[in-house]
Design a protein around this motif. Structure first.
Motif, PDB file in Angstrom:
ATOM      1  N   UNK A   1     -36.722  61.060  87.071  1.00 15.57           N
ATOM      2  CA  UNK A   1     -37.215  59.859  87.663  1.00 15.57           C
ATOM      3  C   UNK A   1     -37.156  60.226  89.162  1.00 15.57           C
ATOM      4  N   UNK A   2     -38.412  59.716  89.604  1.00 13.68           N
ATOM      5  CA  UNK A   2     -38.500  59.667  90.996  1.00 13.68           C
ATOM      6  C   UNK A   2     -37.729  58.837  91.817  1.00 13.68           C
TER       7      UNK A   2
ATOM      8  N   UNK B   1     -39.334  50.933  92.368  1.00 10.36           N
ATOM      9  CA  UNK B   1     -40.734  51.213  92.173  1.00 10.36           C
ATOM     10  C   UNK B   1     -41.409  50.023  93.390  1.00 10.36           C
ATOM     11  N   UNK B   2     -42.483  49.419  92.829  1.00 15.21           N
ATOM     12  CA  UNK B   2     -43.452  48.696  93.760  1.00 15.21           C
ATOM     13  C   UNK B   2     -42.533  47.586  94.255  1.00 15.21           C
ATOM     14  N   UNK B   3     -41.992  46.720  93.222  1.00 19.74           N
ATOM     15  CA  UNK B   3     -40.991  45.659  93.627  1.00 19.74           C
ATOM     16  C   UNK B   3     -40.000  45.842  94.414  1.00 19.74           C
TER      17      UNK B   3
ATOM     18  N   UNK C   1     -41.241  58.287  99.169  1.00 22.11           N
ATOM     19  CA  UNK C   1     -40.439  58.515  98.023  1.00 22.11           C
ATOM     20  C   UNK C   1     -40.711  58.641  96.622  1.00 22.11           C
ATOM     21  N   UNK C   2     -41.944  59.351  96.823  1.00 20.12           N
ATOM     22  CA  UNK C   2     -42.623  59.949  95.367  1.00 20.12           C
ATOM     23  C   UNK C   2     -43.406  59.119  94.733  1.00 20.12           C
TER      24      UNK C   2
ATOM     25  N   UNK D   1     -30.281  59.985  99.510  1.00 27.13           N
ATOM     26  CA  UNK D   1     -31.532  60.571  99.245  1.00 27.13           C
ATOM     27  C   UNK D   1     -32.530  59.948 100.180  1.00 27.13           C
ATOM     28  N   UNK D   2     -32.826  58.788 100.128  1.00 28.29           N
ATOM     29  CA  UNK D   2     -33.682  58.161 101.045  1.00 28.29           C
ATOM     30  C   UNK D   2     -33.419  58.459 102.459  1.00 28.29           C
TER      31      UNK D   2
END
Length: 121
Positions: free
Chosen positions: A1-2, A9-11, A54-55, A102-103
């Protein structure tokens, strides 16, 4: 998983950017950098940039970091505050400690491209 998927994700990115900008524009030490800035446009750029970083989808077509931040004289302290606000926004939205760490690592790797070079004595 990225990492992109880990933060929702987008949201998740959209929510994180909204919370992030609410935080930084309310921070008296950071607010001056955002005066007179089209925040809607900036948020759209930030969503695209963060998604790619973030990939997620590679939708970012803005200026490179050096040009986008040139002349803003961003201090190391301001950079730290911005990173902390992003981490807090992600935590507030339910991202795991590991994902937030990680971010932070990815954003920290961009420090030299954002922070103004300080003159040496």
């Amino acid at each position: 998983m990225s990492l992109y998927d880990e933060v929702g994700g987008t949201a998740g990115v959209k929510a994180a950017v909204a919370v992030f900008y609410n935080r930084v524009t309310a921070d008296d030490s950071l607010a001056p950098w955002f005066e007179g800035v089209d925040l809607s446009r900036l948020k759209a750029h930030q969503r695209a940039f963060l998604s790619a970083a973030l990939g997620g989808p590679e939708l970012f077509a803005g200026r490179d970091l050096e040009h986008a931040h040139a002349g803003l004289n961003i201090t190391p302290e301001a950079f730290e505050s911005v990173v902390q606000h992003l981490a807090t926004a992600l935590h507030d939205l339910g991202a795991s400690d590991e994902a937030v760490a990680r971010v932070r690592e990815r954003v920290e790797a961009l420090r030299d491209r954002v922070v103004a070079l300080q003159p040496t004595d």
